[in-house]
Design a protein around this motif. Structure first.
Motif, PDB file in Angstrom:
ATOM      1  N   ARG A 129       3.893  -0.685  11.775  1.00  0.00           N
ATOM      2  CA  ARG A 129       4.162  -2.090  12.070  1.00  0.00           C
ATOM      3  C   ARG A 129       5.273  -2.670  11.212  1.00  0.00           C
ATOM      4  O   ARG A 129       5.422  -3.881  11.111  1.00  0.00           O
ATOM      5  N   LEU A 130       6.055  -1.796  10.611  1.00  0.00           N
ATOM      6  CA  LEU A 130       7.106  -2.250   9.703  1.00  0.00           C
ATOM      7  C   LEU A 130       8.114  -3.162  10.397  1.00  0.00           C
ATOM      8  O   LEU A 130       8.538  -4.181   9.836  1.00  0.00           O
ATOM      9  N   ALA A 131       8.499  -2.836  11.623  1.00  0.00           N
ATOM     10  CA  ALA A 131       9.516  -3.623  12.327  1.00  0.00           C
ATOM     11  C   ALA A 131       9.038  -5.034  12.631  1.00  0.00           C
ATOM     12  O   ALA A 131       9.857  -5.927  12.885  1.00  0.00           O
ATOM     13  N   TYR A 132       7.720  -5.253  12.597  1.00  0.00           N
ATOM     14  CA  TYR A 132       7.159  -6.565  12.931  1.00  0.00           C
ATOM     15  C   TYR A 132       6.740  -7.339  11.681  1.00  0.00           C
ATOM     16  O   TYR A 132       6.086  -8.371  11.790  1.00  0.00           O
ATOM     17  N   HIS A 133       7.107  -6.816  10.519  1.00  0.00           N
ATOM     18  CA  HIS A 133       6.768  -7.455   9.259  1.00  0.00           C
ATOM     19  C   HIS A 133       7.891  -8.424   8.900  1.00  0.00           C
ATOM     20  O   HIS A 133       8.970  -8.002   8.470  1.00  0.00           O
TER      21      HIS A 133
END
Length: 759
Positions: A407-411
């Motif tokens: 979920r890094l891209a949505y952090h």
């Protein structure tokens, strides 16, 4: 509020507004019906002829991460009815609509939210002075005198205001500057995604709508970029109507508003919001009606296109040749004198912040994977995946890292260092020359590309690592595998990011130059276009329009210069772009086969597994809704004490564990010779965000030669380099990727009486 609306928006005026709105919608929707046939033909022709776009190396998610809460926490909201500030539990779900609950208990009891805010078209203001200046400019003659009470008083020094030119405004405040920075990043992420409201996988309806917007505004002599092209189709259409209706209402009602300047400002905001909602509901009904109409005739249109595709193409090419012969001399002179000299400076202004942003994406991804690798070494490697007893075993840390990495891209906080690189974009001097109202459209488009490339890199990494875990590696083998997969993914990212950036530069240059050329050529060319209509066969008139063909001819006159400028820029290694001659061969022919299986759920597959890491049983279908809400994947949370008061009664947050943040810091840690028997560094290198997490510092500049890695001691034999590989011209392979669709935004807003309104 009711008295204000009933006084200034009586039945007669509401009827006038409805008639004016209907007239504008009728005119626009005729453009939309015309453009629908052209877009359908272009889509079907594209399917048959294919595309020359470079194939992508990275995988992309076919199943979006829907069960995801991007952010949650408490903030203070100003209540317009009571004029008081209330502490609200707030969260941002996967569709990026800000949801406000009375408190956290109300959320857990599934009580309907107080409001759900679709932030498309909004701007974030971080000071009351900024807000008062905008309010004063929006309604001339209402600037408050010095020393008088302003329209809004904030109890702290850290406000966040959501401002919209037509709709209701929202007022929030935080207790500390750190909290303000966090929520600003989160709300900006919401605006960025809500503005991108037209699904990118819409190959007919989307292009038809955006082309109709452009054609309609050009018919009103409005060229150049439009800042309010934000949100879904109905929101954009509402903005289009308000662009014409707003000044008329302001001229009529402004002088009639009574009271002090602050009171007149407040009244105008209420009136504008009420009119905007009236326009929205009318636009929604009319657009859905026309959309249903064109979709019903679409099968018949498709049958004609399939049967007469060659004849339609021949007819269009004949029309284009005639238009080209007419306008080419004038267009070439205009390009040579007014566009060509400025292309290099525009391109340079775009390339510097964009390339810095994509480099930051690369560094953030490298840092997160390296953090995870160090923790795998310190905490027992793959054996941790099978750790746990029979009664609700604790989740292993490596598993936590993979769940959070996915979920890094949505952090919003971890990605903020990437996004903020685009904030330095300036087109000083050029902005006025080319009638660019704002650079925000280019900033947000580049930031969306960054998010997509980060998610593609993460998804490719977890897909390849999942394959390696199936081999049951030891700790040493797992560490080697993580580093090997990381290097493979970075090489793919380098190529894909280069292709994405070059495409973005070409599109941005066209978006800047084409409206300018059309405006320059309009006095001498536009009046002559109707005579070309007789060259189109009546049977093909739904698929070939003179205006569209004219724009395509104008585009071709400047396209050669734009392609040449981007090609020359690729030679400059400072921007890390691959040359156009660099064709990457398929180094992973079976990679995309891995993505054809079911999506990886790290929590379900490994959380209850035994030592071998075998999958655990799936969640029972009988799970209650409350359990699903409780188990929703949380990207980051800054939940505070709900009983906190204003202004300074909040309990201090405990400091987060110390963790190296920059790439250089990680290398410094590695250079210290960290070994398995050494105690772990202070605070585990968490990939996720603990409660009260502070924004991530910017990654430090990359060193030219990374220091020796401690993994060389841990893993005898082959040396391992943990420095992120530099972009190279080495040939590798690629596969086609397509952007994922965005879910439809369905939100509600709350009026002063607490009534939920669909919006």
């Amino acid at each position: 509020m009711g008295d204000v609306l009933s006084t200034h928006l009586d039945d007669a005026r509401r009827q006038h507004i409805a008639e004016k709105t209907g007239k504008i919608l009728t005119e626009f929707l005729q453009f939309y019906e015309d453009q629908y046939g052209v877009a359908l033909f272009n889509s079907m022709r594209h399917e048959i002829e294919g595309t020359g776009l470079p194939q992508a190396q990275l995988l992309w998610r076919k199943v979006p991460l829907d069960e995801r809460i991007v952010f949650s926490g408490n903030l203070f909201q100003h209540q317009e009815d009571s004029k008081k500030w209330r502490n609200r539990f707030s969260l941002v779900p996967h569709n990026y609509g800000l949801v406000l609950y009375e408190n956290k208990a109300a959320y857990e009891r599934q009580v309907p939210p107080r409001a759900v805010i679709n932030s498309a078209g909004y701007k974030i203001l971080t000071s009351v002075d900024q807000y008062l200046e905008l309010i004063g400019n929006s309604l001339p003659g209402t600037t408050a005198k010095s020393g008088s009470a302003p329209i809004l008083k904030c109890p702290t020094q850290f406000p966040l205001i959501l401002w919209h030119p037509y709709a209701r405004h929202y007022y929030f405040c935080m207790m500390t500057e750190a909290e303000q920075d966090k929520w600003q990043a989160v709300l900006q992420d919401c605006i960025r995604h809500c503005n991108n409201g037209i699904p990118e996988d819409s190959k007919v309806e989307g292009p038809a709508f955006t082309d109709a917007i452009r054609m309609y505004r050009q018919s009103k002599e409005l060229y150049g970029t439009w800042e309010m092209l934000c949100g879904n189709e109905v929101q954009i259409l509402s903005n289009l109507v308000m662009e014409e209706l707003g000044p008329e209402l302001k001229a009529e009602l402004g002088p009639r508003l009574k009271g002090k300047p602050q009171e007149r400002q407040r009244q105008w905001i209420q009136i504008s919001d009420a009119v905007y909602h009236m326009v929205y509901e009318q636009a929604k009904a009319r657009f859905e009606e026309v959309l249903s109409k064109v979709q019903q005739v679409q099968p018949a249109m498709q049958a004609v296109i399939r049967t007469d595709m060659d004849q339609i193409i021949t007819s269009k090419e004949h029309l284009a040749s005639k238009i080209r012969a007419f306008i080419l001399p004038k267009a070439e002179v205009c390009v040579r004198n007014h566009v060509q000299p400025y292309i290099p400076s525009i391109l340079e202004a775009l390339m510097v912040p964009t390339s810095q942003g994509f480099t930051e994406v690369r560094d953030v991804f490298f840092k997160e994977v390296t953090d995870m690798n160090l923790n795998v070494i310190n905490e027992g490697g793959i054996d941790k995946l099978g750790e746990g007893g029979p009664a609700q075993p604790p989740r292993p840390r490596p598993l936590q890292y993979m769940e959070k990495l996915s979920r890094l891209a949505y952090h919003p906080l971890k990605m903020q260092s990437c996004y903020e690189k685009m904030e330095s974009l300036r087109l000083d001097g050029l902005q006025q020359r080319f009638d660019v109202s704002s650079t925000s459209v280019f900033k947000q488009r580049a930031q969306i590309h960054m998010r997509e490339q980060m998610d593609n890199a993460v998804y490719t990494f977890e897909t390849l690592l999942h394959q390696e875990l199936g081999k049951g590696p030891t700790k040493e083998e797992l560490c080697k595998s993580i580093q090997r997969v990381l290097e493979r993914v970075l090489k793919k990212y380098d190529y894909d990011s280069s292709s994405v950036r070059k495409r973005f530069f070409r599109e941005a240059l066209l978006q800047i130059s084409i409206p300018f050329l059309l405006k320059k050529l309009a006095p001498t060319c536009k009046s002559e276009l109707p005579r070309f209509q007789e060259l189109i066969f009546e049977d093909f008139a739904r698929f070939i329009l003179v205006e569209n063909t004219y724009e395509e001819v104008v585009l071709q006159t400047v396209m050669k210069d734009i392609l040449q400028a981007v090609k020359e820029a690729a030679v400059q290694r400072k921007h890390n772009l691959y040359r156009d001659s660099m064709v990457m061969h398929n180094s992973d022919p079976n990679l995309h086969l891995l993505a054809e299986g079911a999506p990886i759920d790290w929590g379900e597959e490994y959380s209850n597994s035994g030592g071998g890491g075998s999958p655990s049983p799936s969640t029972p279908e009988s799970a209650t809704l409350s359990e699903k809400r409780r188990r929703a994947k949380q990207v980051v949370s800054v939940v505070q004490d709900e009983e906190v008061g204003l202004p300074f009664e909040a309990s201090p947050e405990s400091p987060p564990p110390a963790s190296p943040d920059g790439v250089t810091e990680i290398r410094g840690l590695l250079a210290q010779g960290l070994r398995p028997e050494s105690p772990p560094p202070a605070g585990p290198l968490l990939n996720g965000a603990p409660a009260g997490e502070s924004p991530q510092p910017k990654a430090a500049p990359e060193a030219s030669s990374p220091p020796a890695s401690p993994l060389q001691h841990l893993l005898p034999g082959k040396a391992v380099d943990l420095g992120p590989p530099k972009p190279s011209d080495q040939e590798t392979g690629e596969q086609v990727s397509s952007p994922s669709s965005h879910p439809a935004l369905h939100t509600t807003t709350e009026d002063s009486a607490g009534v939920q309104t669909e919006f």
